[in-house]
Design a protein around this motif. Structure first.
Motif, mmCIF file in Angstrom:
data_model
loop_
_atom_site.group_PDB
_atom_site.id
_atom_site.type_symbol
_atom_site.label_atom_id
_atom_site.label_comp_id
_atom_site.label_asym_id
_atom_site.label_seq_id
_atom_site.Cartn_x
_atom_site.Cartn_y
_atom_site.Cartn_z
ATOM 1 N N UNK A 234 24.862 23.907 25.098
ATOM 2 C CA UNK A 234 23.780 23.449 25.985
ATOM 3 C C UNK A 234 24.335 22.768 27.230
ATOM 4 N N UNK A 235 23.539 22.815 28.289
ATOM 5 C CA UNK A 235 23.848 22.123 29.542
ATOM 6 C C UNK A 235 25.118 22.606 30.250
ATOM 7 N N UNK A 236 25.555 23.786 29.943
ATOM 8 C CA UNK A 236 26.683 24.324 30.718
ATOM 9 C C UNK A 236 26.115 24.764 32.061
ATOM 10 N N UNK A 237 26.595 24.140 33.135
ATOM 11 C CA UNK A 237 26.033 24.526 34.442
ATOM 12 C C UNK A 237 26.186 26.031 34.676
ATOM 13 N N UNK A 238 25.117 26.584 35.237
ATOM 14 C CA UNK A 238 25.089 28.035 35.413
ATOM 15 C C UNK A 238 26.243 28.526 36.290
ATOM 16 N N UNK A 239 26.535 27.741 37.360
ATOM 17 C CA UNK A 239 27.604 28.192 38.266
ATOM 18 C C UNK A 239 28.945 28.234 37.533
ATOM 19 N N UNK A 240 29.123 27.269 36.587
ATOM 20 C CA UNK A 240 30.371 27.226 35.824
ATOM 21 C C UNK A 240 30.480 28.465 34.937
ATOM 22 N N UNK A 241 29.333 28.783 34.353
ATOM 23 C CA UNK A 241 29.260 29.977 33.513
ATOM 24 C C UNK A 241 29.651 31.214 34.324
ATOM 25 N N UNK A 242 29.068 31.304 35.539
ATOM 26 C CA UNK A 242 29.374 32.471 36.381
ATOM 27 C C UNK A 242 30.821 32.475 36.808
ATOM 28 N N UNK A 243 31.310 31.277 37.173
ATOM 29 C CA UNK A 243 32.690 31.194 37.637
ATOM 30 C C UNK A 243 33.630 31.709 36.546
ATOM 31 N N UNK A 244 33.439 31.168 35.331
ATOM 32 C CA UNK A 244 34.331 31.563 34.237
ATOM 33 C C UNK A 244 34.155 33.042 33.898
ATOM 34 N N UNK A 245 32.887 33.469 33.895
ATOM 35 C CA UNK A 245 32.631 34.857 33.536
ATOM 36 C C UNK A 245 33.325 35.792 34.502
ATOM 37 N N UNK A 246 33.100 35.540 35.816
ATOM 38 C CA UNK A 246 33.673 36.465 36.781
ATOM 39 C C UNK A 246 35.191 36.357 36.764
ATOM 40 N N UNK A 247 35.682 35.146 36.542
ATOM 41 C CA UNK A 247 37.123 34.933 36.525
ATOM 42 C C UNK A 247 37.763 35.738 35.392
ATOM 43 N N UNK A 248 37.166 35.631 34.219
ATOM 44 C CA UNK A 248 37.715 36.363 33.070
ATOM 45 C C UNK A 248 37.547 37.866 33.259
ATOM 46 N N UNK A 249 36.414 38.233 33.837
ATOM 47 C CA UNK A 249 36.167 39.656 34.072
ATOM 48 C C UNK A 249 37.234 40.247 34.961
ATOM 49 N N UNK A 250 37.534 39.533 36.037
ATOM 50 C CA UNK A 250 38.554 40.018 36.963
ATOM 51 C C UNK A 250 39.892 40.123 36.250
ATOM 52 N N UNK A 251 40.175 39.150 35.372
ATOM 53 C CA UNK A 251 41.442 39.171 34.655
ATOM 54 C C UNK A 251 41.585 40.446 33.840
ATOM 55 N N UNK A 252 40.489 40.852 33.186
ATOM 56 C CA UNK A 252 40.547 42.068 32.376
ATOM 57 C C UNK A 252 40.720 43.294 33.263
ATOM 58 N N UNK A 253 39.946 43.346 34.327
ATOM 59 C CA UNK A 253 40.046 44.501 35.235
ATOM 60 C C UNK A 253 41.457 44.592 35.802
ATOM 61 N N UNK A 254 41.969 43.464 36.285
ATOM 62 C CA UNK A 254 43.301 43.464 36.901
ATOM 63 C C UNK A 254 44.366 43.849 35.880
ATOM 64 N N UNK A 255 44.290 43.294 34.673
ATOM 65 C CA UNK A 255 45.321 43.614 33.685
ATOM 66 C C UNK A 255 45.238 45.080 33.257
ATOM 67 N N UNK A 256 44.021 45.602 33.145
ATOM 68 C CA UNK A 256 43.892 47.030 32.785
ATOM 69 C C UNK A 256 44.487 47.902 33.884
ATOM 70 N N UNK A 257 44.159 47.587 35.127
ATOM 71 C CA UNK A 257 44.626 48.434 36.230
ATOM 72 C C UNK A 257 46.133 48.310 36.422
ATOM 73 N N UNK A 258 46.664 47.120 36.233
ATOM 74 C CA UNK A 258 48.128 46.949 36.295
ATOM 75 C C UNK A 258 48.808 47.782 35.212
ATOM 76 N N UNK A 259 48.218 47.765 34.028
ATOM 77 C CA UNK A 259 48.737 48.574 32.913
ATOM 78 C C UNK A 259 48.720 50.056 33.278
ATOM 79 N N UNK A 260 47.629 50.517 33.902
ATOM 80 C CA UNK A 260 47.530 51.928 34.300
ATOM 81 C C UNK A 260 48.623 52.273 35.310
ATOM 82 N N UNK A 261 48.857 51.367 36.266
ATOM 83 C CA UNK A 261 49.879 51.618 37.290
ATOM 84 C C UNK A 261 51.275 51.714 36.665
ATOM 85 N N UNK A 262 51.582 50.778 35.763
ATOM 86 C CA UNK A 262 52.918 50.752 35.139
ATOM 87 C C UNK A 262 53.120 51.992 34.268
ATOM 88 N N UNK A 263 52.112 52.340 33.489
ATOM 89 C CA UNK A 263 52.218 53.505 32.604
ATOM 90 C C UNK A 263 52.306 54.801 33.414
#
Ligand SMILES: [Zn+2]
Ligand SMILES: [Zn+2]
Length: 299
Positions: free
Chosen positions: A123-152
């Motif tokens: 409860x009471x997790x500020x919405x912007x914090x939720x978005x910040x973390x969500x987008x941050x983690x999302x980018x991490x997955x996208x970036x790590x997947x794409x880096x993996x594709x480039x290396x492979x």
């Protein structure tokens, strides 16, 4: 409070609402590829044709306009007759490996990181914090997947490309790609159909292993096209990515591969420089570069 959909969400909703996943993964992917490829490849063709930015051209030689046009016409033919059928016939394989295209886009990473459920339960997790973390983690997955594709892709491409430089394969397959000893952006995909299939395999093996979201697949395809077009551009600018990105080869690295006799060319990797360094196939390039730098030339 329900989150407002972003512009990207809305655009994606439009796509999945108006096209089937099969259409998106085949015809729309093909059109996206054609658009990015020809738009990014056209500038170096025009620079060469009209003698622009001559100071930054790696080789002094230029291709005749008729030679450039021949490349463009054959590319269109190969793309329609080879690339598009490959996209259509590989769709079931991608589907089997877990390709997805559904919304919500900003949350598709949560399957693996499980952040969103935690954020919504506290409860009471500020919405912007939720978005910040969500987008941050999302980018991490996208970036790590794409880096993996480039290396492979780089790894598979290196060994396949070395094999293509053996006598029989070079004569019957890879010599087509080397018809342009002075490359320009669009020559990046100018190759024998058998080589197009091999390149296609090297490009899709990473996504096939991870079963990505279609959005990630498109992002990977766009970045890979921009990378190979840049590597074949024939121009090395002060703002070229190889000046800033560590381990990235770029035009400086791949142009050498095209201008030297096929038995001596080396520089077989597609994206990075470390494979050639590890296996000693960049020695002639390094020597030439050292000599030219000593003489004050910009390679
Ligand atoms: Zn080659
Ligand atoms: Zn090439």
């Amino acid at each position: 409070m329900a989150a407002q959909p972003s512009a990207l969400d809305s655009a994606w909703q439009y796509l999945i609402g108006n096209f089937s996943e099969f259409q998106l993964a085949t015809v729309v992917t093909f059109l996206l590829h054609e658009t990015v490829f020809f738009l990014s490849g056209l500038p170096s063709l025009l620079f060469e044709r009209f003698g622009l930015f001559a100071k930054y051209k790696i080789q002094k030689k230029s291709n005749a306009p008729s030679y450039q046009n021949r490349c463009v016409l054959r590319l269109i033919l190969y793309h329609v007759c080879v690339n598009l059928p490959v996209m259509i016939f590989s769709y079931p394989a991608f589907k089997f490996m877990g390709l997805r295209s559904s919304l919500p886009l900003p949350h598709w990473y949560s399957d693996s990181l499980s952040f969103t459920p935690i954020a919504t339960k506290v409860p009471n997790v500020p919405l912007f914090f939720h978005y910040y973390c969500s987008s941050h983690l999302g980018v991490t997955v996208v970036v790590s997947q794409i880096l993996f594709y480039f290396v492979l892709e780089d790894f598979i491409f290196y060994w396949g490309h070395r094999a293509l430089h053996t006598k029989w394969l070079y004569k019957h397959v890879h010599s087509v790609h080397h018809e342009y000893a002075t490359p320009f952006g669009l020559t990046s995909e100018y190759a024998h159909p058998a080589e197009i299939l091999f390149l296609g395999f090297a490009t899709i093996v990473g996504p096939a292993l991870t079963g990505p979201h279609l959005f990630t697949l498109w992002l990977w395809m766009v970045l890979r096209v921009l990378e190979t077009v840049e590597a074949h551009s024939g121009y090395h600018f002060p703002w070229s990515p190889s000046n800033f990105l560590p381990l990235y080869g770029g035009s400086d690295f791949h142009d050498y591969h095209h201008r030297v006799l096929y038995t001596k060319s080396g520089n077989y990797a597609s994206t990075f420089v470390y494979m050639d360094w590890l296996f000693g196939t960049d020695k002639d390039y390094r020597k030439t570069k050292a000599i030219e730098e000593k003489e004050g030339k910009n390679l």
